[in-house]
Write a protein that holds these residues in place. Sequence first.
Motif, PDB file in Angstrom:
ATOM      1  N   VAL A  82      80.219  -9.753  36.950  1.00 59.93           N
ATOM      2  CA  VAL A  82      81.341  -8.947  37.447  1.00 59.93           C
ATOM      3  C   VAL A  82      80.887  -7.511  37.721  1.00 59.93           C
ATOM      4  N   HIS A  83      79.936  -7.009  36.934  1.00 52.72           N
ATOM      5  CA  HIS A  83      79.383  -5.676  37.177  1.00 52.72           C
ATOM      6  C   HIS A  83      78.532  -5.661  38.461  1.00 52.72           C
ATOM      7  N   LEU A  84      77.786  -6.728  38.683  1.00 53.66           N
ATOM      8  CA  LEU A  84      76.818  -6.726  39.791  1.00 53.66           C
ATOM      9  C   LEU A  84      77.406  -7.151  41.143  1.00 53.66           C
ATOM     10  N   TYR A  85      78.431  -7.983  41.127  1.00 57.53           N
ATOM     11  CA  TYR A  85      78.967  -8.477  42.417  1.00 57.53           C
ATOM     12  C   TYR A  85      79.268  -7.354  43.416  1.00 57.53           C
TER      13      TYR A  85
ATOM     14  N   LEU B  35      85.049 -16.521  39.762  1.00 55.77           N
ATOM     15  CA  LEU B  35      84.643 -15.238  39.168  1.00 55.77           C
ATOM     16  C   LEU B  35      84.377 -14.142  40.210  1.00 55.77           C
ATOM     17  N   PRO B  36      83.766 -14.462  41.372  1.00 53.77           N
ATOM     18  CA  PRO B  36      83.429 -13.375  42.309  1.00 53.77           C
ATOM     19  C   PRO B  36      84.679 -12.823  43.013  1.00 53.77           C
ATOM     20  N   PRO B  37      84.592 -11.557  43.467  1.00 50.63           N
ATOM     21  CA  PRO B  37      85.705 -11.025  44.253  1.00 50.63           C
ATOM     22  C   PRO B  37      85.849 -11.810  45.561  1.00 50.63           C
ATOM     23  N   ASP B  38      87.072 -11.878  46.057  1.00 49.85           N
ATOM     24  CA  ASP B  38      87.311 -12.657  47.288  1.00 49.85           C
ATOM     25  C   ASP B  38      86.455 -12.178  48.454  1.00 49.85           C
TER      26      ASP B  38
END
Length: 444
Positions: A84-87, A162-165
């Motif tokens: 979540v920090h890296l995406y 988990l990843p942003p859309d």
Amino acid sequence: MTLILENAAIATVDADGTEHRSGHVVIDGDTITAVGAGRAGVAGDRVDLTGCLITPGLVNTHHHLYQWATRGLAADATLFEWLVHLYPIWKRLDAGITHAAATAGMARLALTGCTTVADHHYVFPHDSGDQIEALVAATNRIGVRAHLVRGSMDRGESDGGLPPDNLVETTEAALIGTEAAIHAHHDPAPGARIRIAAGPCSPFTVSEQLMRQAADLARRTGVRLHTHLAETLDEEEQCVAENGCTPAEYADKLGWLGDDVWLAHTVHLEDAAIRRLGATRTGSAHCPTSNGRLGTGIAPVRGLLDAGAPVGLGVDGAASNESGGLGEELHQALLQARQRGGPTALTVREALWMGTMGGARCLGRDGELGSIEPGKLADLAVWDLTGLRYAGIEDPVAALVLGTTPPVKRLLVGGRTVVEDGELRTDDETAIAGELAAASRRLR
Ligand SMILES: Nc1nc2[nH]c(O)nc2c(=O)[nH]1
């Protein structure tokens, strides 16, 4: 041109575990034509390797080369927190950054004894250019062999992923991109230097539909399948809540176990799952340093080997293994196996086997790579054991696995020298480092 490597210890990693205290390897073009004890009785260009150990080149079964540009971030996070920090940073990735990171990552791998790299690239931001082409260009620059896994994510936050859309592709775009990469770059011929595989990222970033359709696409086009599986307890919890089964059972249900599949991590497997991976000959890419860095657990390597599953070693992306070297994964694999299963859980030679033949099996290349035998490709690592750190050690294989990674005296890929006397011969290390620093700054 005949090249003769001689006066070195040799660990062939063939089926009998043949080793020579002082022997020779003869190479004609890209192929090994002889290996044996003593000096070779043929004419050719002789290289005296007294004090060195020759092994098959190491095979890296799991990497994310683009992550070389985002090392050292979220240093104390769990896998999900780390992702979540890296995406949002990876959202700014483009083909230029991927090229610089992959070139540097492959250079580092070559300098640590690796001749074949499986790279799992699953981040394709809108308008990021042709990143697969960038990986191919980096492979050609460094001169290693590559299995480029065209990864994908189609399950953003609004679908429970988990990843942003804004970082995921549509299912259709992911499949089109994968098929395009296969058509453009996959070489099915013996001796291939570049192959493509299909690699939806992980159960918590990919829809069931994409998992199934990617498997159909791979089997229709004759490429292998790769994904992350059973890496953390968080993943298992989510999988059980959503699907009523463990990640391994989920993969089985979707047709994702088989001898054309290799799975990254496989840390959390019950006994039945270990047996099932063995029975289906599904491969595992064991990434001990990354598992330690993210605190995910210790993979059941002994159980998998005993069950007959191919197990190879992987560096994983350098954002979760900042060293990025493959040689040290032999050492880490041994330590972790023994921490889990006691002092007899893994031998030094089994660690070397995983880093060579085990990896070749995961990638479906055990007929061509993974051991030093006549007829196989001349992908070799020559380890220099002459220095202070190793001089006098009785067993060179123990020196390689139990010590820190020795300097690479010579690395050959298909008979071509990529590293000599600890230095990259195919490109300029200082220039690569400069390009990497600039790319990392631009990304962050
Ligand atoms: N170690 C890693 N695990 C992952 N799971 C996932 O979905 N992406 C990753 C990753 O980049 N590294």
